[in-house]
Each structure stands twice: as structure tokens, then as C-alpha cells.
Design an enzyme around this catalytic site. Structure first.
Site, PDB file in Angstrom:
ATOM      1  N   HIS A 147       0.846  -1.190   0.000  1.00 10.97           N
ATOM      2  CA  HIS A 147       0.000   0.000   0.000  1.00 10.97           C
ATOM      3  C   HIS A 147       0.882   1.242   0.000  1.00 10.97           C
ATOM      4  O   HIS A 147       1.972   1.231   0.580  1.00 10.97           O
ATOM      5  CB  HIS A 147      -0.957  -0.002   1.195  1.00 10.97           C
ATOM      6  CG  HIS A 147      -0.287  -0.208   2.525  1.00 10.97           C
ATOM      7  ND1 HIS A 147       0.187  -1.447   2.943  1.00 10.97           N
ATOM      8  CD2 HIS A 147       0.012   0.658   3.514  1.00 10.97           C
ATOM      9  CE1 HIS A 147       0.720  -1.324   4.144  1.00 10.97           C
ATOM     10  NE2 HIS A 147       0.645  -0.051   4.517  1.00 10.97           N
ATOM     11  N   VAL A 148       0.414   2.282  -0.660  1.00 11.12           N
ATOM     12  CA  VAL A 148       1.158   3.537  -0.781  1.00 11.12           C
ATOM     13  C   VAL A 148       0.428   4.600   0.041  1.00 11.12           C
ATOM     14  O   VAL A 148      -0.759   4.850  -0.176  1.00 11.12           O
ATOM     15  CB  VAL A 148       1.238   4.002  -2.246  1.00 11.12           C
ATOM     16  CG1 VAL A 148       2.102   5.256  -2.365  1.00 11.12           C
ATOM     17  CG2 VAL A 148       1.758   2.885  -3.146  1.00 11.12           C
TER      18      VAL A 148
END
Ligand SMILES: [Zn+2]
Length: 161
Positions: free
Chosen positions: A121-122
Site C-alpha cells: 500500500h502507498v
């Protein structure tokens, strides 16, 4: 544009992908109710969701649908869409919050600070001048971000259609 993304996601979901039942990102990827899951938008391989424990107001994450924690193992399609959604999210965050800056970051592995190391996830985190100074010098004072449903509504409204 957003309708095309939605249609793509439905197709990918019907096709199915491996999910880990004890992984919060997998739960969000398969969540039937986007309002409840605080999902702002979905693409064919990834989605954008409000962080349930935000560092600041407007802290959101771009999450790949598939349970994969290694950046280098994303398919070209996944990697391209994740970066595209990061660009859209950054634009929406700028429109909605008018921050002085934005942190975009990926923590790979628990040693690097990843809360959910198995599922990539960013983070997209709006920042304001001197917000870190404020938080460190007034350590006893917790900066309360806005309510999450407000973040959801604000970023959906700022999403460019
Ligand atoms: Zn997962």
C-alpha cells in the site's frame, strides 16, 4: 473515467484473486460496501481508501487488490495503475486540503515501518508547514484529524471525473 474504473474492478472481482482472510487490506479489497470501508475509488487492480488511523486529515492509501507485499512482484498492469491512482489521489488531496506539501511513501517490510507488510500500500499524506514541529514540541497534544466519513466525502468530491 470513474465509471470505466468501476467496470474494470467488477470484472477483476468476478475473475477473483487470492486473498488472505486475516489481512485488513484483503478485507478492504473485497468489501461489499465502499462507504463502510471508506473506499474513495476503485480501479481494475487497486483501490484508494481512507487510512483508519490517519497521521493527518486527508491521509489515504492506494492499495493493490492482490495480497502481495513485494513491490518488485507487482505485474506491470498493477504497478502502472497503482502509480496512476497515486497521481489522482495526490491531485484530489491537493484540491481538497490545500496542503503545503504531500508525503507519498511505501514502507516495505516490518523493519521499514510497514503496519501490514504482506500487502503493498502507498501512503499519501498531506502536510502543512511546521506540522511536525507542532506535533513534536507539543507531544502531549494529539492533533485530531477530521472524522473519517468527512475525509471520504471530501476526497470523493475532489476526485476528477
Ligand atoms: Zn492482503
Amino acid at each position: 473515467m470513474i465509471e470505466r474504473l468501476w467496470a474494470g474492478w467488477r470484472a477483476a472481482y468476478v475473475g477473483g484473486h487470492a486473498a488472505a482472510v486475516d489481512c485488513v487490506m484483503c478485507v478492504l479489497a473485497a468489501a461489499p460496501d465502499d462507504d463502510e470501508a471508506l473506499v474513495i475509488a476503485r480501479g481494475a487492480h487497486a483501490f484508494v481508501v481512507c487510512n483508519a488511523y490517519p497521521y493527518t486529515s486527508g491521509h489515504v492509501m492506494v492499495v493493490v487488490d492482490r495480497h502481495e507485499g513485494n513491490l518488485e512482484h507487482l505485474t506491470p498492469g498493477e504497478a502502472t495503475e497503482v502509480m496512476g491512482l497515486v497521481q489522482w489521489t495526490t491531485a484530489a488531496v491537493k484540491r481538497a486540503y490545500r496542503p503545503d506539501g504531500v508525503n507519498v511513501g511505501i514502507n516495505l517490510g516490518a523493519a521499514a515501518g510497514a503496519g501490514v507488510p504482506g500487502h503493498l500500500h502507498v501512503h499519501v499524506v498531506p502536510r502543512w508547514d511546521a506540522d511536525t514541529n507542532f506535533m513534536t514540541t507539543v507531544a502531549e497534544t494529539r492533533v485530531l484529524p477530521e472524522a473519517l466519513p468527512d475525509t471520504l466525502a471530501r476526497l470523493r468530491a475532489s476526485w476528477e471525473h
